[in-house]
Design an enzyme around this catalytic site. Structure first.
Site, PDB file in Angstrom:
ATOM      1  N   LEU A   3       0.836  -1.192   0.000  1.00 27.76           N
ATOM      2  CA  LEU A   3       0.000   0.000   0.000  1.00 27.76           C
ATOM      3  C   LEU A   3       0.869   1.240   0.000  1.00 27.76           C
ATOM      4  O   LEU A   3       2.064   1.175   0.284  1.00 27.76           O
ATOM      5  CB  LEU A   3      -0.883   0.009   1.253  1.00 27.76           C
ATOM      6  CG  LEU A   3      -1.876  -1.143   1.424  1.00 27.76           C
ATOM      7  CD1 LEU A   3      -2.412  -1.133   2.840  1.00 27.76           C
ATOM      8  CD2 LEU A   3      -3.008  -1.020   0.415  1.00 27.76           C
ATOM      9  N   HIS A   8      -0.024   2.072   5.612  1.00 27.58           N
ATOM     10  CA  HIS A   8       0.574   0.875   6.218  1.00 27.58           C
ATOM     11  C   HIS A   8       0.062   0.631   7.630  1.00 27.58           C
ATOM     12  O   HIS A   8      -0.327  -0.484   7.979  1.00 27.58           O
ATOM     13  CB  HIS A   8       2.103   1.010   6.231  1.00 27.58           C
ATOM     14  CG  HIS A   8       2.725   0.861   4.884  1.00 27.58           C
ATOM     15  ND1 HIS A   8       4.088   0.860   4.694  1.00 27.58           N
ATOM     16  CD2 HIS A   8       2.182   0.705   3.657  1.00 27.58           C
ATOM     17  CE1 HIS A   8       4.356   0.714   3.409  1.00 27.58           C
ATOM     18  NE2 HIS A   8       3.214   0.628   2.761  1.00 27.58           N
ATOM     19  N   LYS A  26       8.194  -1.962   2.576  1.00 22.46           N
ATOM     20  CA  LYS A  26       8.986  -0.905   3.218  1.00 22.46           C
ATOM     21  C   LYS A  26       8.479   0.455   2.744  1.00 22.46           C
ATOM     22  O   LYS A  26       7.877   0.556   1.671  1.00 22.46           O
ATOM     23  CB  LYS A  26      10.481  -1.086   2.898  1.00 22.46           C
ATOM     24  CG  LYS A  26      10.821  -0.997   1.390  1.00 22.46           C
ATOM     25  CD  LYS A  26      10.820   0.426   0.885  1.00 22.46           C
ATOM     26  CE  LYS A  26      10.743   0.554  -0.585  1.00 22.46           C
ATOM     27  NZ  LYS A  26      10.406   1.941  -1.040  1.00 22.46           N
ATOM     28  N   ARG A  89       4.033   8.869  -5.189  1.00 25.66           N
ATOM     29  CA  ARG A  89       5.347   9.192  -4.621  1.00 25.66           C
ATOM     30  C   ARG A  89       5.570  10.700  -4.500  1.00 25.66           C
ATOM     31  O   ARG A  89       6.475  11.133  -3.782  1.00 25.66           O
ATOM     32  CB  ARG A  89       6.458   8.589  -5.481  1.00 25.66           C
ATOM     33  CG  ARG A  89       6.500   7.074  -5.506  1.00 25.66           C
ATOM     34  CD  ARG A  89       7.614   6.606  -6.425  1.00 25.66           C
ATOM     35  NE  ARG A  89       7.765   5.155  -6.431  1.00 25.66           N
ATOM     36  CZ  ARG A  89       7.109   4.350  -7.264  1.00 25.66           C
ATOM     37  NH1 ARG A  89       6.247   4.869  -8.145  1.00 25.66           N
ATOM     38  NH2 ARG A  89       7.299   3.031  -7.224  1.00 25.66           N
ATOM     39  N   ASP A 101      10.914   6.558  -0.291  1.00 24.99           N
ATOM     40  CA  ASP A 101      10.770   5.616  -1.398  1.00 24.99           C
ATOM     41  C   ASP A 101      12.071   4.895  -1.725  1.00 24.99           C
ATOM     42  O   ASP A 101      12.086   3.672  -1.873  1.00 24.99           O
ATOM     43  CB  ASP A 101      10.253   6.341  -2.632  1.00 24.99           C
ATOM     44  CG  ASP A 101       9.802   5.377  -3.715  1.00 24.99           C
ATOM     45  OD1 ASP A 101       8.807   4.665  -3.488  1.00 24.99           O
ATOM     46  OD2 ASP A 101      10.453   5.317  -4.778  1.00 24.99           O
TER      47      ASP A 101
END
Length: 223
Positions: A3, A8, A26, A89, A101
């Site tokens: 996700l 998260h 991550k 992002r 990221d």
């Protein structure tokens, strides 16, 4: 659980409370406070929660880590061109930015090889989110690390280790190699084995939360 970063915590906690083991993409959370809440939910549920840094499962990286002795300096780069308006992002509300990221890989590998940093210095180019970030980490004993993550470069990945024995370089350390050793598969299999056997996850939550604290300290300097 692949996700956007801002979701998260919500969905990992929900899955844990529903009795599920969770392998989370991550970074584990937006910050250390969220990570601690997620760890508490995993403990309360008696289920595993693990952050999915798949590169740490590749045999080449494991061999490099096992053989690393007296590393004086580590340098990690991870950049790629991101020219996609509307991409998650680039949305700060979704936990976007180059640090979370791609820069998080460099922070993770520096800590994996050198331990927890005692000194942190960072700078960034910020345009809505951090588009490029540069970090210097200092460790006990004098070792140092530099981490660079960017959405403003050609595809660029390299890990360099400098020690008295020489310099080692790994190209594309943070991606899945096109060879029989698929780090994603190895990670999933080892996580599943831990869940089935009742043993600890291969990457501990203590490790992940410590990493989030470093990311928090970096973000405080660049925001």
């Amino acid at each position: 659980m692949p996700l956007v970063n801002s979701l998260h915590r919500r969905w990992c906690v929900a899955a844990l409370r529903a009795g599920k083991h969770v392998l989370c993409e991550k970074p584990l959370a937006l910050n250390a406070a969220e990570g601690e809440e997620m760890a508490a939910a995993a403990e309360a549920a008696g289920r595993l929660l693990m952050e999915g840094f798949m590169y740490r499962f590749h045999p080449r990286m494991r061999a490099l880590r096992a053989g690393a002795v007296d590393v004086a300096h580590l340098a990690a780069r991870f950049g790629f061109p991101l020219q996609a308006p509307g991409n998650y992002r680039l949305d700060p509300a979704l936990g976007g930015g180059a640090l979370m990221d791609v820069g998080c890989y460099g922070v993770n590998v520096a800590r994996w090889f050198l331990g927890e940093p005692e000194r942190i210095s960072a700078a960034a180019h910020v345009d809505g989110v951090d588009m490029s970030v540069a970090v210097v980490l200092g460790f006990a004993g004098g070792a140092t690390a530099t981490v660079w993550g960017s959405f403003e470069s050609p595809e660029d990945q390299e890990l360099t280790l400098v020690s008295p024995a020489g310099t080692q370089r790994v190209n594309q350390p943070f991606t899945s190699w096109h060879d029989p050793d698929d780090p994603y598969q190895i990670m999933v299999e080892e996580f599943a084995d831990a869940a089935l056997s009742g043993t600890p996850a291969p990457i501990s939550l203590e490790d992940s939360i410590a990493g989030l604290r470093v990311l928090d300290a970096i973000r405080a300097q660049i925001s």
